[in-house]
Design an enzyme around this catalytic site. Structure first.
Site, PDB file in Angstrom:
ATOM      1  N   ARG B 297       0.823  -1.219   0.000  1.00 10.97           N
ATOM      2  CA  ARG B 297       0.000   0.000   0.000  1.00 10.97           C
ATOM      3  C   ARG B 297       0.855   1.267   0.000  1.00 10.97           C
ATOM      4  NH1 ARG B 297      -5.152  -2.362   3.588  1.00 10.97           N
ATOM      5  NH2 ARG B 297      -6.101  -3.317   1.748  1.00 10.97           N
ATOM      6  N   HIS B 439      -6.950   0.170  -6.675  1.00  7.64           N
ATOM      7  CA  HIS B 439      -6.262  -1.112  -6.415  1.00  7.64           C
ATOM      8  C   HIS B 439      -5.556  -1.164  -5.050  1.00  7.64           C
ATOM      9  CE1 HIS B 439      -2.371   0.025  -8.908  1.00  7.64           C
ATOM     10  NE2 HIS B 439      -2.637   0.897  -7.980  1.00  7.64           N
ATOM     11  N   GLU B 440      -5.280  -2.374  -4.637  1.00  2.56           N
ATOM     12  CA  GLU B 440      -4.717  -2.654  -3.292  1.00  2.56           C
ATOM     13  C   GLU B 440      -5.627  -2.137  -2.183  1.00  2.56           C
ATOM     14  OE1 GLU B 440      -2.375  -4.619  -2.789  1.00  2.56           O
ATOM     15  OE2 GLU B 440      -1.082  -4.586  -4.566  1.00  2.56           O
ATOM     16  N   GLY B 441      -6.911  -2.269  -2.356  1.00  2.00           N
ATOM     17  CA  GLY B 441      -7.858  -1.804  -1.337  1.00  2.00           C
ATOM     18  C   GLY B 441      -8.350  -0.415  -1.683  1.00  2.00           C
ATOM     19  N   GLN B 446      -9.874   1.507   2.771  1.00  2.00           N
ATOM     20  CA  GLN B 446      -8.839   2.153   3.600  1.00  2.00           C
ATOM     21  C   GLN B 446      -9.481   2.956   4.729  1.00  2.00           C
ATOM     22  OE1 GLN B 446      -5.741   1.346   2.931  1.00  2.00           O
ATOM     23  NE2 GLN B 446      -6.437   0.316   1.082  1.00  2.00           N
TER      24      GLN B 446
END
Lengths: 256, 601
Positions: B297, B439-441, B446
């Site tokens: 992240r 992307h990546e959460g 978050q």
């Protein structure tokens, strides 16, 4: 095969250049890097070493900051180096640098080939390699675009204007100034960077090499050329304006 | 055309002057590094970025990957770039020596990733995704998997991926359906589909190795039943040869931006012959993935900040050269026009971009340093760093990502109509950066991570540590006359954060979890602005310190830095008041009470 590569550290041409007192560049805003042409010379030397064995020695004249770029060449794979760090040499001209390089290369002993970049990106003099060859009493070839070695016999392609190449045969030891495009210089590797720190770098003064040459040229000043953009709009009706224009072309511009 | 895509001076200032990265050299683990080797690494990254990556950025955008029926054809530069990354030691740079790595500090590695993303984000992801996959194998994989698969991955010959998402399981990983059936041979038979898998198949490498989440037959429902597998496209058979492992590429999506890297659809086990090799213990897959998540992240944040940086430098160059208009006070139309950078509103737009980019970069470097310290520090300091990093990660991911869109939009605005055309690079950057809030959460994930988990974890201990750290910077700035007013502003912002947090936690205490989290994204935004203001104050302190001994030209940089710090405090920080106004009213549950039918028309 023992190969010496002369490497110069130059300003990154993307830097902001500011002249101080008409004499020198303000270095605080400058990022320094290896002269691009020298990168090709380092790569050419490394390829020869990989093929024929031997060692690659970097020889540089420059202040403290130059050591970073000598080590960049180490990180590419060069074996060791000589760094002539001497303000007296630094303030000298190309002849001084060539004389010092000659002595430094002599201390290596048994060098089969000396490679330089075809010119430095900053002063663009393209004379150090040639002077060096003369001082060393060795044959030389400039603008080398291709290099083949068979024993002591060198076959080199020399780039001419207009896209021509001429092919020259000569024998080692010799001095070659390498043109860009002869190869694709490798990037330093991260393991190479870590090893570079431990490689031998001999730091010397001119006196250590028994040399104190004098410049052959006098440096006067440094300045940005003034570009003149002069335009004048001639007023009046077409007939008057045309007459004025002809007059000016005759008397001021003196082109008719 | 713009040639500069990041500021080397600012990057070094952030690393060395603001965050004192050289202090890492005191730890034995980093003993082989030095300031000189850090600089050489940054120089090498710059060289690769400038010579190799940057010149093909637009070309990769205009010639996106194409699905060929069995793989995805990517730009011809991908193969040599993977080789350069493998040969250069970039894929294994962060790993310990015993794994063949370089033990490079994450803070330096992330600085390089920032440079690479600024030069060409699309091509930068191929090796970095491979790094992430190898990281999982090194951490949890068997020796056999390491030798068979990781070796070719770190060499840049094979691509690594993270295969989590499925058509029905994106943000909700608990719904992953891909199955793994154990066999007597030790491997599992994998069956299912994955989608949006970055670099999930392409012709720039000889094999693709997926680190895949799947559910072992009979495992519990939800995230507690997910296991991690190595699922190669081509497996190594008993004779040491590669053979097809029944992982088919079913297509690739055509994306808005970030077009140089494909996202693939994959089908596993169409012929019941897809073998998966369990990594670590069964049912621990998500925990393993999440161990890598902080790093991944932060990496997204670095990518977003990098792209915004490239857009800013393109805009800056244009603003210096473009002549339009005269000073407002100049009434004579025959006087020459001035460069638009002279106009206050243009300076505002440039300062706003710098506020975002340099604020983000500072936070990214700081997070990288924390990650380094979690590796080398001991005892209480280690725990402090871990908690602080956990707390900051959603902010480090989301702020550069969300604000990157605004920043690149401002870059377009600086160029006016030219910025909106593909004659200039900035429109591409705005499209490229848009992936990062996803992307990546996603940002929503978050936000829930920050408010629902990080704020309250360990009875608020992570947040207390964070507040202490910000407090230290406030204290230091208070002692410097020019910075004292900004220290006070940040102190008041912290009080506001405390007030809002207490109010929201109050809602949670009443058991109204849906209302507590409904505006989590706004809470994240509020936290981000305050956190980045903190980073700006830290930069202000470093700039003020350096000004004393600065050369004339360095003064411009440092004074500019202090101006942008002031800009951030004057223009961005006040936005927290509006967010406060809404968040203090969150108990009304406005969106919670809306029914889908209210969106009928």
């Amino acid at each position: 095969m023992k190969i010496a590569v002369c490497l110069k550290q130059v300003p990154d041409m993307e830097s902001k250049f500011k002249i101080v007192d008409g004499k020198k560049i303000d270095e605080s805003q400058i990022a320094f890097k290896i002269n691009d042409f020298d990168n090709y010379a380092v790569e050419a030397a490394l390829q020869l070493k990989e093929k024929l064995g031997g060692e690659v020695v970097i020889v540089t004249c420059g202040p403290d900051r130059a050591s970073k770029d000598i080590r960049q060449a180490f990180a590419m794979g060069a074996d060791w180096g000589i760094h002539v760090n001497d303000p007296a040499v630094e303030s000298g001209d190309n002849f001084v640098v060539a004389s010092v390089l000659q002595k430094a290369i002599e201390t290596i002993g048994g060098v089969d080939l000396v490679l330089t970049g075809v010119q430095a990106e900053d002063d663009q003099a393209a004379v150090t390699g040639v002077m060096l060859a003369d001082l060393m009493g060795l044959p030389h070839c400039t603008n080398v675009k291709k290099l083949e070695i068979n024993g002591n016999n060198l076959t080199v392609n020399r780039e001419l204007e207009g896209g021509f190449n001429e092919v020259i045969e000569m024998s080692a030891p010799a001095v070659l100034s390498i043109q860009s495009g002869i190869n694709e210089p490798r990037y330093p590797t991260l393991p190479g960077i870590m090893k570079a720190k431990k490689k031998r770098l001999d730091v010397k003064k001119g006196a250590d090499l028994g040399v104190s040459p004098k410049s052959k040229t006098d440096f006067i000043k440094m300045f940005f050329p003034v570009s003149e953009h002069k335009a004048e709009i001639i007023q009046g009706d077409p007939a008057t304006a045309a007459a004025k224009l002809i007059e000016k072309l005759k008397t001021e511009a003196k082109v008719i | 055309m713009a040639q500069k895509f990041y500021s080397e001076q600012n990057l070094k200032f952030t690393l060395y002057d603001v965050h004192g990265i050289e202090s890492l050299l005191e730890y034995d683990y980093f003993r082989d590094y030095s300031r000189e080797s850090f600089d050489m690494i940054l120089d090498t990254a710059k060289k690769i970025a400038t010579d190799f990556m940057f010149p093909i950025t637009s070309e990769m955008d205009k010639n996106p990957p194409e699905y060929t029926g069995d793989t995805i054809k990517v730009h011809a530069a991908v193969r040599p770039f993977m080789k350069t990354s493998g040969d250069g030691g970039w894929i294994n740079a962060l790993f310990p020596y015993e794994e063949g790595g370089q033990q490079m500090p994450v803070s330096i590695y992330n600085a390089c990733q920032f440079i690479f993303a600024a030069a060409n984000y699309s091509i930068s992801v191929y090796p970095s995704l491979t790094h992430g996959a190898v990281d999982l194998i090194y951490s949890y994989g068997s020796e056999e998997i390491k030798e068979k698969y990781a070796t070719n991955m770190v060499a840049g010959k094979w691509q690594g991926t993270m295969a989590l998402t499925e058509p029905e399981a994106g943000s909700s990983l608990s719904d992953v359906k891909t199955t793994a059936v154990p066999t007597e041979h030790g491997y599992y038979l994998i069956n299912g589909q994955k989608t949006f898998i970055s670099a999930g198949d392409h012709d720039g490498v000889d094999n693709i190795v997926h680190l895949m989440l799947a559910r072992i037959k009979g495992a519990p429902a939800g995230v507690k039943g997910l296991s991690l597998f190595v699922v190669p496209k081509m497996r190594i058979n008993d004779k040491g040869k590669l053979e097809f492992n029944d992982v088919s590429c079913a297509g690739c999506y055509h994306k808005m931006g970030y077009r140089g890297a494909p996202i693939a659809q994959l089908a596993m086990g169409e012929n019941d012959d897809c073998r998966g090799y369990l990594v670590g213990e069964a049912n621990r897959g998500l925990a393993y993935m999440f161990q890598m998540m902080n790093g991944a992240r932060i990496h997204v944040g670095a990518g977003a900040a990098g792209i915004s940086s490239a857009a800013y430098h393109a805009a800056l160059e244009y603003c210096r050269e473009r002549l339009q208009g005269r000073r407002i006070t100049e009434k004579d139309p025959t006087k020459p026009q001035i460069p638009i950078i002279e106009h206050a509103d243009v300076k505002r737009m440039l300062a706003a971009q710098r506020g975002i980019i340099e604020g983000s970069l500072s936070l990214i470097v700081y997070a990288g340093k924390l990650l380094d310290l979690t590796l080398v520090a001991q005892g209480e300091e280690k725990e402090r760093c871990e908690l602080l990093l956990d707390f900051l990660t959603p902010i480090v991911k989301s702020y550069p990502s969300e604000m990157g869109l605004f920043s690149t939009s401002l870059a377009i605005q600086c160029l006016g109509g030219y910025g909106y055309s593909d004659e200039f690079p900035v429109e591409q950057y705005m499209r490229d950066v848009r992936i990062h809030p996803i992307h990546e959460g996603t940002t929503g994930i978050q936000a829930m991570d920050l408010l629902g988990r990080k704020v309250v974890m360990k009875s608020g201990r992570a947040m207390s540590i964070y507040l202490e750290e910000v407090g230290k910077t406030v204290g230091a700035a208070k002692g410097i006359a020019e910075l004292a007013p900004y220290a006070d502003k940040l102190k008041r912002a912290l009080d506001l954060l405390g007030e809002v947090t207490a109010s929201l936690v109050g809602i949670a205490m009443k058991g109204e979890t849906d209302r507590f989290l409904a505006d989590a994204t706004l809470y994240l935004e509020l936290s981000e602005i305050i956190c980045v203001a903190w980073q700006w104050l830290a930069q202000g302190i470093a700039a003020g310190t350096a000004l004393g001994a600065a050369s004339e030209s360095d003064r411009d940089f440092l004074e500019g830095k202090i101006y942008v710090m002031r800009y951030f405090f004057e223009y961005d920080l006040p936005r927290i008041e509006g967010l406060r106004a809404r968040l203090m009213n969150a108990a009304d549950g406005l969106t919670v009470s809306m029914r889908p039918e209210h969106f009928t028309d």
